[in-house]
Structure formats: structure tokens, C-alpha cells
Motif scaffolding. Structure first.
Motif, PDB file in Angstrom:
ATOM      1  N   ARG A  99       0.803  -1.227   0.000  1.00 18.74           N
ATOM      2  CA  ARG A  99       0.000   0.000   0.000  1.00 18.74           C
ATOM      3  C   ARG A  99       0.837   1.280   0.000  1.00 18.74           C
ATOM      4  NH1 ARG A  99      -3.546  -2.017   4.202  1.00 18.74           N
ATOM      5  NH2 ARG A  99      -5.466  -2.821   3.315  1.00 18.74           N
ATOM      6  N   LEU A 100       2.100   1.181   0.362  1.00 17.49           N
ATOM      7  CA  LEU A 100       2.931   2.383   0.403  1.00 17.49           C
ATOM      8  C   LEU A 100       3.027   2.995  -0.997  1.00 17.49           C
ATOM      9  CD1 LEU A 100       5.809   1.190   2.749  1.00 17.49           C
ATOM     10  CD2 LEU A 100       3.958   2.768   3.314  1.00 17.49           C
ATOM     11  N   PRO A 101       2.841   4.313  -1.108  1.00 17.25           N
ATOM     12  CA  PRO A 101       2.776   4.930  -2.443  1.00 17.25           C
ATOM     13  C   PRO A 101       4.039   4.801  -3.274  1.00 17.25           C
ATOM     14  CG  PRO A 101       2.825   6.601  -0.681  1.00 17.25           C
ATOM     15  CD  PRO A 101       2.601   5.282  -0.021  1.00 17.25           C
ATOM     16  N   ASN A 102       5.202   4.649  -2.623  1.00 18.42           N
ATOM     17  CA  ASN A 102       6.452   4.549  -3.385  1.00 18.42           C
ATOM     18  C   ASN A 102       6.823   3.107  -3.725  1.00 18.42           C
ATOM     19  OD1 ASN A 102       6.882   4.208  -0.572  1.00 18.42           O
ATOM     20  ND2 ASN A 102       9.076   4.570  -0.805  1.00 18.42           N
ATOM     21  N   VAL A 103       6.093   2.129  -3.182  1.00 14.67           N
ATOM     22  CA  VAL A 103       6.391   0.721  -3.457  1.00 14.67           C
ATOM     23  C   VAL A 103       5.627   0.269  -4.696  1.00 14.67           C
ATOM     24  CG1 VAL A 103       6.167  -1.655  -2.633  1.00 14.67           C
ATOM     25  CG2 VAL A 103       6.943   0.151  -1.072  1.00 14.67           C
ATOM     26  N   ARG A 104       6.385  -0.113  -5.716  1.00  8.85           N
ATOM     27  CA  ARG A 104       5.778  -0.552  -6.970  1.00  8.85           C
ATOM     28  C   ARG A 104       5.787  -2.069  -7.141  1.00  8.85           C
ATOM     29  NH1 ARG A 104       2.292   2.624  -9.676  1.00  8.85           N
ATOM     30  NH2 ARG A 104       2.997   4.792  -9.658  1.00  8.85           N
ATOM     31  N   GLY A 105       6.554  -2.754  -6.309  1.00  2.00           N
ATOM     32  CA  GLY A 105       6.605  -4.206  -6.431  1.00  2.00           C
ATOM     33  C   GLY A 105       6.992  -4.859  -5.130  1.00  2.00           C
ATOM     34  N   VAL A 106       6.424  -6.033  -4.883  1.00  2.00           N
ATOM     35  CA  VAL A 106       6.794  -6.842  -3.726  1.00  2.00           C
ATOM     36  C   VAL A 106       7.033  -8.259  -4.242  1.00  2.00           C
ATOM     37  CG1 VAL A 106       6.223  -7.598  -1.401  1.00  2.00           C
ATOM     38  CG2 VAL A 106       5.278  -5.436  -2.266  1.00  2.00           C
ATOM     39  N   VAL A 107       8.237  -8.764  -4.038  1.00  2.00           N
ATOM     40  CA  VAL A 107       8.613 -10.083  -4.553  1.00  2.00           C
ATOM     41  C   VAL A 107       9.102 -10.946  -3.403  1.00  2.00           C
ATOM     42  CG1 VAL A 107      10.150 -11.352  -6.115  1.00  2.00           C
ATOM     43  CG2 VAL A 107       9.223  -9.127  -6.806  1.00  2.00           C
ATOM     44  N   SER A 108       8.519 -12.118  -3.264  1.00  2.00           N
ATOM     45  CA  SER A 108       8.956 -13.046  -2.230  1.00  2.00           C
ATOM     46  C   SER A 108      10.196 -13.795  -2.691  1.00  2.00           C
ATOM     47  CB  SER A 108       7.841 -14.052  -1.918  1.00  2.00           C
ATOM     48  OG  SER A 108       8.323 -15.064  -1.049  1.00  2.00           O
ATOM     49  N   LYS A 109      11.146 -13.966  -1.774  1.00  2.00           N
ATOM     50  CA  LYS A 109      12.352 -14.728  -2.096  1.00  2.00           C
ATOM     51  C   LYS A 109      12.051 -16.206  -2.286  1.00  2.00           C
ATOM     52  CE  LYS A 109      15.657 -11.602   0.134  1.00  2.00           C
ATOM     53  NZ  LYS A 109      16.707 -11.438   1.164  1.00  2.00           N
ATOM     54  N   SER A 110      10.855 -16.626  -1.872  1.00  2.00           N
ATOM     55  CA  SER A 110      10.474 -18.029  -2.058  1.00  2.00           C
ATOM     56  C   SER A 110       9.920 -18.280  -3.457  1.00  2.00           C
ATOM     57  CB  SER A 110       9.435 -18.447  -1.007  1.00  2.00           C
ATOM     58  OG  SER A 110       8.213 -17.767  -1.194  1.00  2.00           O
ATOM     59  N   ALA A 112       9.977 -17.866  -7.755  1.00  2.00           N
ATOM     60  CA  ALA A 112      11.016 -17.938  -8.778  1.00  2.00           C
ATOM     61  C   ALA A 112      11.616 -16.548  -8.979  1.00  2.00           C
ATOM     62  CB  ALA A 112      10.423 -18.464 -10.087  1.00  2.00           C
ATOM     63  N   MET A 113      12.934 -16.455  -8.953  1.00  2.00           N
ATOM     64  CA  MET A 113      13.586 -15.150  -9.051  1.00  2.00           C
ATOM     65  C   MET A 113      13.361 -14.494 -10.410  1.00  2.00           C
ATOM     66  SD  MET A 113      14.604 -14.245  -6.186  1.00  2.00           S
ATOM     67  CE  MET A 113      15.569 -12.791  -6.587  1.00  2.00           C
ATOM     68  N   LYS A 114      12.862 -15.268 -11.377  1.00  2.00           N
ATOM     69  CA  LYS A 114      12.558 -14.650 -12.670  1.00  2.00           C
ATOM     70  C   LYS A 114      11.432 -13.627 -12.541  1.00  2.00           C
ATOM     71  CE  LYS A 114       9.243 -18.215 -14.131  1.00  2.00           C
ATOM     72  NZ  LYS A 114       8.954 -19.268 -15.123  1.00  2.00           N
ATOM     73  N   GLU A 115      10.708 -13.668 -11.407  1.00  2.00           N
ATOM     74  CA  GLU A 115       9.649 -12.682 -11.200  1.00  2.00           C
ATOM     75  C   GLU A 115      10.227 -11.300 -10.891  1.00  2.00           C
ATOM     76  OE1 GLU A 115       5.820 -13.377  -9.723  1.00  2.00           O
ATOM     77  OE2 GLU A 115       6.270 -15.404  -9.046  1.00  2.00           O
ATOM     78  N   LEU A 116      11.457 -11.249 -10.397  1.00  2.00           N
ATOM     79  CA  LEU A 116      12.047  -9.956 -10.041  1.00  2.00           C
ATOM     80  C   LEU A 116      12.216  -9.040 -11.254  1.00  2.00           C
ATOM     81  CD1 LEU A 116      13.203  -8.018  -7.991  1.00  2.00           C
ATOM     82  CD2 LEU A 116      15.406  -9.175  -8.222  1.00  2.00           C
ATOM     83  N   PRO A 117      12.808  -9.498 -12.373  1.00  2.00           N
ATOM     84  CA  PRO A 117      12.888  -8.607 -13.535  1.00  2.00           C
ATOM     85  C   PRO A 117      11.517  -8.155 -14.028  1.00  2.00           C
ATOM     86  CG  PRO A 117      14.378 -10.466 -13.803  1.00  2.00           C
ATOM     87  CD  PRO A 117      13.520 -10.769 -12.609  1.00  2.00           C
ATOM     88  N   THR A 118      10.518  -9.021 -13.893  1.00  2.00           N
ATOM     89  CA  THR A 118       9.155  -8.638 -14.280  1.00  2.00           C
ATOM     90  C   THR A 118       8.656  -7.514 -13.391  1.00  2.00           C
ATOM     91  OG1 THR A 118       8.718 -10.929 -14.948  1.00  2.00           O
ATOM     92  CG2 THR A 118       6.813  -9.493 -14.654  1.00  2.00           C
ATOM     93  N   ALA A 119       8.930  -7.630 -12.079  1.00  2.00           N
ATOM     94  CA  ALA A 119       8.521  -6.585 -11.138  1.00  2.00           C
ATOM     95  C   ALA A 119       9.256  -5.280 -11.427  1.00  2.00           C
ATOM     96  CB  ALA A 119       8.801  -7.037  -9.708  1.00  2.00           C
ATOM     97  N   VAL A 120      10.544  -5.363 -11.727  1.00  2.00           N
ATOM     98  CA  VAL A 120      11.334  -4.164 -12.015  1.00  2.00           C
ATOM     99  C   VAL A 120      10.856  -3.505 -13.304  1.00  2.00           C
ATOM    100  CG1 VAL A 120      13.634  -3.340 -12.641  1.00  2.00           C
ATOM    101  CG2 VAL A 120      13.342  -4.914 -10.709  1.00  2.00           C
ATOM    102  N   THR A 121      10.560  -4.304 -14.312  1.00  2.00           N
ATOM    103  CA  THR A 121      10.035  -3.767 -15.574  1.00  2.00           C
ATOM    104  C   THR A 121       8.720  -3.038 -15.347  1.00  2.00           C
ATOM    105  OG1 THR A 121      11.093  -5.518 -16.869  1.00  2.00           O
ATOM    106  CG2 THR A 121       9.245  -4.369 -17.894  1.00  2.00           C
ATOM    107  N   TYR A 129       3.454  -4.554  -9.200  1.00  2.00           N
ATOM    108  CA  TYR A 129       3.581  -6.002  -9.420  1.00  2.00           C
ATOM    109  C   TYR A 129       3.776  -6.715  -8.095  1.00  2.00           C
ATOM    110  CZ  TYR A 129       5.118 -10.481 -11.290  1.00  2.00           C
ATOM    111  OH  TYR A 129       5.217 -11.816 -11.590  1.00  2.00           O
ATOM    112  N   LEU A 130       3.014  -7.782  -7.894  1.00  2.00           N
ATOM    113  CA  LEU A 130       3.170  -8.665  -6.728  1.00  2.00           C
ATOM    114  C   LEU A 130       3.511 -10.049  -7.231  1.00  2.00           C
ATOM    115  CD1 LEU A 130      -0.048  -7.637  -4.722  1.00  2.00           C
ATOM    116  CD2 LEU A 130       2.267  -6.725  -4.446  1.00  2.00           C
ATOM    117  N   SER A 131       4.538 -10.678  -6.644  1.00  2.00           N
ATOM    118  CA  SER A 131       4.868 -12.037  -7.061  1.00  2.00           C
ATOM    119  C   SER A 131       3.771 -12.999  -6.597  1.00  2.00           C
ATOM    120  CB  SER A 131       6.230 -12.461  -6.512  1.00  2.00           C
ATOM    121  OG  SER A 131       6.186 -12.608  -5.099  1.00  2.00           O
ATOM    122  N   ALA A 132       3.802 -14.206  -7.115  1.00  2.00           N
ATOM    123  CA  ALA A 132       2.693 -15.142  -6.931  1.00  2.00           C
ATOM    124  C   ALA A 132       2.319 -15.389  -5.478  1.00  2.00           C
ATOM    125  CB  ALA A 132       3.023 -16.469  -7.617  1.00  2.00           C
TER     126      ALA A 132
END
Length: 213
Positions: A99-110, A112-121, A129-132
Motif C-alpha cells: 500500500r505504500l505509495p512509493n512501493v511498486r513491487g513486492v517479490v517473495s524470495k520463495s 522464482a527469481m525470474k519474477e524480479l525482472p518482471t517486477a522491475v520492468t 507487481y506482486l509475485s505469486a
């Protein structure tokens, strides 16, 4: 356009892996790294960037980590987007991070790390973007987490309501005419039932569910 990224994580192996993953894309460049909240703030003061990728829990010297750090970044650099990496599985805390206005993505380390580039994009395009597993945890807030609240005994609920209002254990003990040891034990048991592991997580949970109302 190449997006400049500042990366913060207190585990060198994780940081190295994340950097390598991000720099596989020609559009991303990690321009600085930090290993603590204090160092991250110093780096941001000295480094121009468009995005921060940071771990949620990092030990610090003076600066706090977690929600406090994210809120501080939002106040000092309101135009700077953040993607958060975390091992947390607490729905209330994850929901408050997202919910924080400056947070655009939250990715769990559990996940697949391939979700991180998707979140950054997504973040560099102004999308969220929220990971699964994070998405699944947040969606469960209205279900499982509410059920956990009803599992508290009346005395535990009284303690946690007052704690959510900002009272200390000693103040709660005086107000409820109980010993400090009893109140402390009831607080620990209530946090166990709620699935929160720290006061920070509990405050986030309390805001999510109105326990201090």
C-alpha cells in the motif's frame, strides 16, 4: 533508456545473484549496492537512480529497516520507486508494504527469481507487481487472518487492543490490574496465534484489522 538501480541486501550471495539477474537486461544497470539501511540512505544521498530494489529485513546501526525505512525513503525521495524483496509470509505486513505509495513491487524470495525482472520492468513503467505467493498471501487477509483474530482469548484480545493503541506492557498491566509477567505472556501467546513474529509485524496487522479501534 537505461534505468539506474540501487540494490540493498545484507546477504552478499543474494545481492550478487540479484545483480546478475537484473543486468541480463540491457535496460537495467545496478549503479550502487548497500548492505544496511544506514548505508542505503547514504548511497541514495550520493547516487542518482530511478529505482531501489531492497530487502525488507536488514540489520542497521541508526536507521530502522522494514516499513520505517520504506516510509523514510518515500518522504525523502517521493519520486523514487521501490521494489521490495522479502521472506515474509504475513498477510497484514505484506498488504501494508504494497500500500505504500512509493512501493511498486513486492517479490517473495520463495518465488522464482525470474519474477524480479518482471517486477522491475513493471515498476519502471509506473505499474505495480506482486509475485505469486505475495499476491496469494494478501488475498488471504480477509479470510485466514480474520479467523486468527477470533482465536484470541478475551484477555489476550484486551492486551493486544491496548498494545495496538501504543501502550507499553507495564502500562497495560497497571490498567488491567495484572502482573507484567502475565501481560507479557498473554502478548507472546496472542502474537503466536496471529502468526506475527515482531512488534512491527503486529502493528501492521493491527492497522489492517482495526485492532486498536
Amino acid at each position: 533508456m537505461v534505468f539506474h538501480i540501487v540494490l540493498a541486501d545484507d546477504h552478499p550471495i543474494v545481492s550478487s545473484g540479484v545483480r546478475a539477474l537484473l543486468e541480463q537486461s540491457p535496460g537495467f544497470r545496478v549503479v550502487a549496492e548497500a548492505t544496511s539501511p544506514d548505508e542505503l540512505l547514504r548511497v541514495l544521498d550520493a547516487t542518482a537512480c530511478q529505482l531501489v530494489v531492497t530487502d525488507f529485513n536488514m540489520p542497521g546501526e541508526q536507521a530502522a529497516d522494514g516499513l520505517s525505512l520504506l516510509q523514510l525513503i518515500g518522504r525523502r525521495w517521493p519520486a523514487l520507486n521501490v521494489v521490495v524483496l522479502t521472506q515474509l509470509a504475513n498477510p497484514g505486513v505484506l498488504s501494508n508494504i504494497a500500500r505504500l505509495p512509493n512501493v511498486r513491487g513486492v517479490v517473495s524470495k520463495s518465488d522464482a527469481m525470474k519474477e524480479l525482472p518482471t517486477a522491475v520492468t513493471a515498476a519502471t513503467a509506473g505499474r505495480s507487481y506482486l509475485s505469486a505467493s505475495v499476491r496469494k498471501q494478501i488475498e488471504s487477509v480477509q479470510g485466514e487472518s480474520q479467523d486468527a483474530t477470533t482465536a484470541l482469548s478475551k484477555r489476550e484480545a484486551e492486551v493486544m487492543r491496548l498494545f495496538a493503541l501504543g501502550h507499553t506492557v507495564s502500562e497495560i498491566a497497571r490498567q488491567l490490574n495484572r502482573s507484567v509477567k502475565t501481560v507479557s505472556s498473554q502478548k507472546v501467546e496472542a502474537m503466536r496465534k496471529l502468526g506475527v513474529k515482531s512488534d512491527l509485524e503486529f502493528y501492521a496487522y493491527a492497522r489492517e484489522h482495526g485492532l486498536g479501534a
